[in-house]
Design an enzyme around this catalytic site. Structure first.
Site, mmCIF file in Angstrom:
data_model
loop_
_atom_site.group_PDB
_atom_site.id
_atom_site.type_symbol
_atom_site.label_atom_id
_atom_site.label_comp_id
_atom_site.label_asym_id
_atom_site.label_seq_id
_atom_site.Cartn_x
_atom_site.Cartn_y
_atom_site.Cartn_z
ATOM 1 N N HIS A 126 0.815 -1.230 0.000
ATOM 2 C CA HIS A 126 0.000 0.000 0.000
ATOM 3 C C HIS A 126 0.846 1.276 0.000
ATOM 4 O O HIS A 126 0.280 2.372 -0.122
ATOM 5 C CB HIS A 126 -0.928 0.039 1.217
ATOM 6 C CG HIS A 126 -1.975 -1.029 1.225
ATOM 7 N ND1 HIS A 126 -2.855 -1.221 0.186
ATOM 8 C CD2 HIS A 126 -2.279 -1.987 2.146
ATOM 9 C CE1 HIS A 126 -3.650 -2.243 0.473
ATOM 10 N NE2 HIS A 126 -3.321 -2.731 1.643
ATOM 11 N N ASP A 163 -2.648 -10.759 -2.127
ATOM 12 C CA ASP A 163 -3.230 -10.204 -0.898
ATOM 13 C C ASP A 163 -4.683 -9.808 -1.194
ATOM 14 O O ASP A 163 -5.001 -9.418 -2.316
ATOM 15 C CB ASP A 163 -2.409 -8.980 -0.486
ATOM 16 C CG ASP A 163 -2.787 -8.428 0.871
ATOM 17 O OD1 ASP A 163 -2.035 -8.665 1.830
ATOM 18 O OD2 ASP A 163 -3.833 -7.748 0.965
ATOM 19 N N HIS A 165 -6.273 -7.294 -0.380
ATOM 20 C CA HIS A 165 -6.419 -5.872 -0.679
ATOM 21 C C HIS A 165 -5.627 -5.526 -1.937
ATOM 22 O O HIS A 165 -4.556 -6.081 -2.174
ATOM 23 C CB HIS A 165 -5.900 -5.038 0.498
ATOM 24 C CG HIS A 165 -6.586 -5.363 1.788
ATOM 25 N ND1 HIS A 165 -6.018 -6.182 2.753
ATOM 26 C CD2 HIS A 165 -7.805 -5.006 2.240
ATOM 27 C CE1 HIS A 165 -6.875 -6.296 3.763
ATOM 28 N NE2 HIS A 165 -7.966 -5.608 3.480
ATOM 29 N N ASP A 246 -4.561 -12.769 3.528
ATOM 30 C CA ASP A 246 -5.816 -12.295 4.114
ATOM 31 C C ASP A 246 -7.027 -12.531 3.212
ATOM 32 O O ASP A 246 -8.146 -12.151 3.563
ATOM 33 C CB ASP A 246 -5.718 -10.813 4.530
ATOM 34 C CG ASP A 246 -4.967 -9.956 3.537
ATOM 35 O OD1 ASP A 246 -4.680 -10.446 2.424
ATOM 36 O OD2 ASP A 246 -4.679 -8.786 3.867
HETATM 37 ZN ZN LIG Z 1 -4.139 -7.136 2.858
#
Ligand SMILES: [Zn+2]
Length: 309
Positions: A126, A163, A165, A246
């Site tokens: 991120h 991931d 996200h 995740d």
């Molecule tokens: Zn994540």
């Protein structure tokens, strides 16, 4: 040829606060899982600190220096945004996490190791060029990719991000760089809100958003249908995996229903692409994963395949 495991105790000393999901116990759970007998064959080494030169291939110098200048007193924290928080040990942890990515790349590109897994934190995907975000300070996967190109003459590097996200930071760092492909599956809508299929960069960005509740079959279909063919066609000299776990059904931060066997399947597919184009070279970096049991089992499943595939 062998698989390298890089980590460092400094990565346990990044302490964003007691209730924070990105906690030191995550790394303890991963390291405990990789202490099982199955993993006796891993070559273990300590992660070095990344240099300013290596970080500045991705981030502006004033950003790197600003992050490294934040050294709270013992027991205190400095929030950079709502969920990205630095403690006294965070700067060194971030340098070790990025440095592990570089050292793993060195070992794999020199042919000393075929695969490498970096059990480090904070995660990286991120972190944008000039903005820390989502528990991330430096874009470790992009640091690895740029190092492979600058120091080892790689022509093309693929960053693979499973991931749950979307890696807005990695994407922002590479979206105008045709030497680096970024391919991601992620829950959408979900944090951070980016990652729609129409985001294509310079033809080097491939996003496969998955609806909340999507299971392992949907996850495999996204990779088989669009992402893996794109990575294969790119013919990368090196694969860098942003290995977040995740998307697992047990994870508290998202709603996908991926299982250990799905992560193992994708890892094997990626190793196959690496064999075809890049002498098997794979560097994998720990990203998210917030249910400790699912994280430990999923990481073990992933590394087991890296070691044998
Ligand atoms: Zn994540």
């Amino acid at each position: 040829m062998s698989t390298l495991l890089l980590t460092h105790r400094a990565c346990l000393l990044h302490e964003p606060g007691e209730e924070h999901p990105e906690c030191p116990d995550r790394l303890r759970a991963v390291l405990k899982a990789l202490d099982q007998e199955d993993f006796a064959g891993l070559i273990r080494d300590e992660a070095p600190q990344a240099t300013l030169e290596q970080l500045c291939r991705v981030h502006p110098r004033n950003y790197v220096e600003a992050i490294l200048g934040i050294r709270p007193a013992a027991g205190e924290t400095v929030p950079l945004d709502g969920d990205t928080i630095m403690s006294q040990g965070s700067a060194e942890a971030a340098l070790r996490a990025a440095g592990a990515a570089v050292a793993a790349t060195d070992a794999v590109m020199r042919g000393e190791m075929r695969r490498a897994f970096c059990a480090t934190r904070p995660p990286g995907h991120h972190a944008e060029p000039s903005r820390p975000m989502g528990f991330c300070l430096f874009a470790n996967a992009v640091v690895a990719a740029r190092h492979a190109i600058a120091a080892h003459g790689a022509a093309r590097v693929a960053i693979i991000d499973f991931d749950v996200h979307h890696g807005n930071g990695s994407q922002a760092c590479v979206e105008r760089d045709p030497a680096i492909l970024y391919a991601s599956s992620h829950q959408w809508p979900c944090y951070p809100g980016t990652g729609e299929a129409r985001e294509k960069g310079v033809g080097n960005i491939f996003n496969a958003p998955l609806s909340p509740g999507a299971d392992g079959a949907a996850f495999r279909a996204a990779w088989s249908g669009t992402l893996l063919p794109a990575v294969d066609a790119f013919a990368p000299d090196l694969l860098v995996i942003s290995a977040g776990f995740d998307a697992h059904a047990r994870d508290p931060l998202a709603q996908l229903r991926v299982r250990e066997a799905d992560f193992a399947w994708l890892t094997a597919e990626l190793c196959g692409i690496a064999e075809r184009h890049g002498r098997g070279r794979v560097v994998s970096l720990l990203e998210g994963g917030y249910d400790l049991e699912a994280l430990a089992h999923s990481t073990a499943a992933h590394v087991r395949v890296l070691m044998r595939a």
